[in-house]
Write a protein that holds these residues in place. Structure first.
Motif, PDB file in Angstrom:
ATOM      1  N   ALA A 228      -9.582   9.105  30.930  1.00  0.00           N
ATOM      2  CA  ALA A 228     -10.233  10.207  31.159  1.00  0.00           C
ATOM      3  C   ALA A 228     -10.826  11.179  30.171  1.00  0.00           C
ATOM      4  O   ALA A 228     -11.948  11.582  30.117  1.00  0.00           O
ATOM      5  CB  ALA A 228      -9.090  11.152  32.368  1.00  0.00           C
ATOM      6  N   TRP A 229     -10.087  11.069  29.038  1.00  0.00           N
ATOM      7  CA  TRP A 229     -10.585  11.880  27.818  1.00  0.00           C
ATOM      8  C   TRP A 229     -11.848  11.457  27.465  1.00  0.00           C
ATOM      9  O   TRP A 229     -12.725  11.968  26.957  1.00  0.00           O
ATOM     10  CB  TRP A 229      -9.337  12.107  26.865  1.00  0.00           C
ATOM     11  N   CYS A 230     -11.682   9.990  27.099  1.00  0.00           N
ATOM     12  CA  CYS A 230     -12.852   9.101  26.663  1.00  0.00           C
ATOM     13  C   CYS A 230     -14.008   9.414  27.439  1.00  0.00           C
ATOM     14  O   CYS A 230     -15.222   9.474  26.725  1.00  0.00           O
ATOM     15  CB  CYS A 230     -12.839   7.791  26.526  1.00  0.00           C
ATOM     16  N   ALA A 231     -14.133   9.714  28.698  1.00  0.00           N
ATOM     17  CA  ALA A 231     -15.034   9.923  29.562  1.00  0.00           C
ATOM     18  C   ALA A 231     -15.770  11.321  29.241  1.00  0.00           C
ATOM     19  O   ALA A 231     -16.959  11.432  29.634  1.00  0.00           O
ATOM     20  CB  ALA A 231     -14.852   9.857  30.956  1.00  0.00           C
ATOM     21  N   THR A 232     -15.295  12.169  28.414  1.00  0.00           N
ATOM     22  CA  THR A 232     -15.661  13.565  28.293  1.00  0.00           C
ATOM     23  C   THR A 232     -16.463  13.468  26.929  1.00  0.00           C
ATOM     24  O   THR A 232     -16.919  14.695  26.672  1.00  0.00           O
ATOM     25  CB  THR A 232     -14.554  14.774  28.226  1.00  0.00           C
ATOM     26  N   LEU A 233     -16.596  12.527  26.433  1.00  0.00           N
ATOM     27  CA  LEU A 233     -16.832  12.551  24.758  1.00  0.00           C
ATOM     28  C   LEU A 233     -18.498  12.171  24.777  1.00  0.00           C
ATOM     29  O   LEU A 233     -18.874  11.990  23.682  1.00  0.00           O
ATOM     30  CB  LEU A 233     -16.234  11.755  23.903  1.00  0.00           C
ATOM     31  N   ALA A 234     -19.155  12.263  25.819  1.00  0.00           N
ATOM     32  CA  ALA A 234     -20.779  11.687  25.707  1.00  0.00           C
ATOM     33  C   ALA A 234     -21.416  12.363  24.540  1.00  0.00           C
ATOM     34  O   ALA A 234     -22.241  11.847  23.930  1.00  0.00           O
ATOM     35  CB  ALA A 234     -21.396  11.854  27.049  1.00  0.00           C
ATOM     36  N   HIS A 235     -21.124  13.874  24.462  1.00  0.00           N
ATOM     37  CA  HIS A 235     -22.030  14.762  23.464  1.00  0.00           C
ATOM     38  C   HIS A 235     -21.296  15.228  22.404  1.00  0.00           C
ATOM     39  O   HIS A 235     -21.871  16.075  21.766  1.00  0.00           O
ATOM     40  CB  HIS A 235     -22.760  15.930  24.442  1.00  0.00           C
ATOM     41  N   SER A 236     -20.077  14.686  22.261  1.00  0.00           N
ATOM     42  CA  SER A 236     -19.435  14.972  20.720  1.00  0.00           C
ATOM     43  C   SER A 236     -20.346  14.555  19.557  1.00  0.00           C
ATOM     44  O   SER A 236     -20.657  13.317  19.526  1.00  0.00           O
ATOM     45  CB  SER A 236     -17.985  14.522  20.872  1.00  0.00           C
ATOM     46  N   PRO A 237     -20.525  15.335  18.755  1.00  0.00           N
ATOM     47  CA  PRO A 237     -21.341  14.951  17.605  1.00  0.00           C
ATOM     48  C   PRO A 237     -20.678  14.339  16.282  1.00  0.00           C
ATOM     49  O   PRO A 237     -21.141  13.669  15.420  1.00  0.00           O
ATOM     50  CB  PRO A 237     -21.997  16.199  17.174  1.00  0.00           C
ATOM     51  N   ALA A 238     -19.102  14.399  16.519  1.00  0.00           N
ATOM     52  CA  ALA A 238     -18.326  13.922  15.464  1.00  0.00           C
ATOM     53  C   ALA A 238     -18.239  12.636  15.285  1.00  0.00           C
ATOM     54  O   ALA A 238     -18.421  11.974  16.121  1.00  0.00           O
ATOM     55  CB  ALA A 238     -17.063  14.544  15.778  1.00  0.00           C
ATOM     56  N   ARG A 239     -18.134  12.182  14.042  1.00  0.00           N
ATOM     57  CA  ARG A 239     -17.860  10.552  13.738  1.00  0.00           C
ATOM     58  C   ARG A 239     -16.384  10.396  14.281  1.00  0.00           C
ATOM     59  O   ARG A 239     -15.534  11.031  13.914  1.00  0.00           O
ATOM     60  CB  ARG A 239     -17.906  10.436  12.405  1.00  0.00           C
ATOM     61  N   ARG A 240     -16.301   9.213  15.137  1.00  0.00           N
ATOM     62  CA  ARG A 240     -15.160   8.661  15.826  1.00  0.00           C
ATOM     63  C   ARG A 240     -14.486   7.469  15.072  1.00  0.00           C
ATOM     64  O   ARG A 240     -15.104   6.728  14.775  1.00  0.00           O
ATOM     65  CB  ARG A 240     -15.488   8.240  17.155  1.00  0.00           C
ATOM     66  N   LEU A 241     -13.251   8.000  14.768  1.00  0.00           N
ATOM     67  CA  LEU A 241     -12.476   6.693  14.083  1.00  0.00           C
ATOM     68  C   LEU A 241     -11.332   6.533  14.884  1.00  0.00           C
ATOM     69  O   LEU A 241     -10.441   7.715  15.403  1.00  0.00           O
ATOM     70  CB  LEU A 241     -12.122   7.380  12.664  1.00  0.00           C
ATOM     71  N   VAL A 242     -10.886   5.450  15.068  1.00  0.00           N
ATOM     72  CA  VAL A 242      -9.519   5.271  15.539  1.00  0.00           C
ATOM     73  C   VAL A 242      -8.790   4.068  14.652  1.00  0.00           C
ATOM     74  O   VAL A 242      -9.134   3.197  14.106  1.00  0.00           O
ATOM     75  CB  VAL A 242      -9.641   4.461  17.020  1.00  0.00           C
ATOM     76  N   LEU A 243      -7.516   4.562  14.453  1.00  0.00           N
ATOM     77  CA  LEU A 243      -6.533   4.019  13.267  1.00  0.00           C
ATOM     78  C   LEU A 243      -6.113   2.801  14.167  1.00  0.00           C
ATOM     79  O   LEU A 243      -5.716   2.765  15.441  1.00  0.00           O
ATOM     80  CB  LEU A 243      -5.197   4.750  13.216  1.00  0.00           C
ATOM     81  N   SER A 244      -6.260   1.586  13.454  1.00  0.00           N
ATOM     82  CA  SER A 244      -5.990   0.212  13.925  1.00  0.00           C
ATOM     83  C   SER A 244      -5.315  -0.818  12.882  1.00  0.00           C
ATOM     84  O   SER A 244      -5.650  -0.752  11.595  1.00  0.00           O
ATOM     85  CB  SER A 244      -7.351  -0.435  14.390  1.00  0.00           C
TER      86      SER A 244
END
Length: 243
Positions: free
Chosen positions: A159-175
């Motif tokens: 649900a949270w991911c679906a709210t991010l359409a207009h977020s300008p921040a660079r997106r990183l995920v630890l993996s």
């Protein structure tokens, strides 16, 4: 204002010459310190800078202070980093919020994920959120920050991911995936970062795929497996202390 003056967060706008009572937590702290009328304080309201102040009256439960003057000093990191966290269990989330505030995190998004041990919803989730917000405020008082990171309501990852359409921040995920690139090679010039980190056991494969679909780039801190409350702090230190 002397550097040794006690610092207190007052979540209402402050103005010079204003008299007010400290919030209950700050008042208890002032009483523990045995402050007396006339004792100098530093106040901040989260809107930028800090205020010199002085104790006017010490009561049994209330502490009245007078606001004196504003200083525009800021101690924020050059790079804004918002942490999205698969919540670790027990007291580890408390510790994570405290230390991440000290390291300069600008906000927290607690997440429910497939492997989350801590499961929160409804009133219990609201209480935990308020608790973590208090920890962030206390950590800001201690470390000298004049802006308190915001703790968002608990959400499920999808649900949270679906709210991010207009977020300008660079997106990183630890993996730990083989194609994850070293975070140290992706520090860039200081652009805002949204950093996603999993709970104990990490994000499930389907969750990592979903994160990628929403623009998250997998990054690694190296070959060792760090705990759920260690990995985001290590990444945050790289991002905020090198910007």
């Amino acid at each position: 204002m002397a550097a040794s003056s006690p610092r207190f967060f007052c979540p209402t706008p402050l103005v010079a010459g204003q008299s007010l009572e400290l919030p209950p937590g700050a008042a208890r702290h002032a009483q523990v310190l045995r402050l007396q009328p006339g004792a100098p304080l530093t106040l901040f309201d989260g809107h930028g800078g800090e205020w010199s102040a002085a104790v006017e009256r010490m009561g049994r439960s209330a502490v009245a202070v007078r606001v004196v003057a504003h200083s525009p000093i800021e101690r924020e990191s050059a790079r804004s980093v918002h942490l999205a966290l698969g919540m670790p269990a027990n007291e580890r989330m408390d510790w994570l919020v405290e230390k991440a505030t000290e390291l300069g995190a600008t906000g927290f998004q607690p997440l429910l994920t497939e492997r989350s041990v801590l499961r929160l919803s409804g009133e219990r989730a609201d209480r935990k959120r308020a608790h973590w917000q208090g920890i962030a405020a206390a950590a800001a008082e201690q470390c000298g920050r004049n802006r308190v990171p915001t703790v968002a309501p608990v959400q499920e990852l999808q649900a949270w991911c679906a709210t991010l359409a207009h977020s300008p921040a660079r997106r990183l995920v630890l993996s730990l995936e083989p194609d994850a690139t070293a975070l140290a090679s992706r520090l860039g010039e200081g652009a805002p970062v949204l950093l996603l980190s999993g709970p104990e056991g990490g994000l499930a494969p389907a969750e990592l795929r979903r994160a990628r679909e929403h623009g998250f780039e997998p990054v690694s801190l190296g070959p060792r497996v760090l705990r759920a409350d260690t990995a985001p702090l290590a990444a945050l230190a790289l991002l905020t202390l090198t910007a």
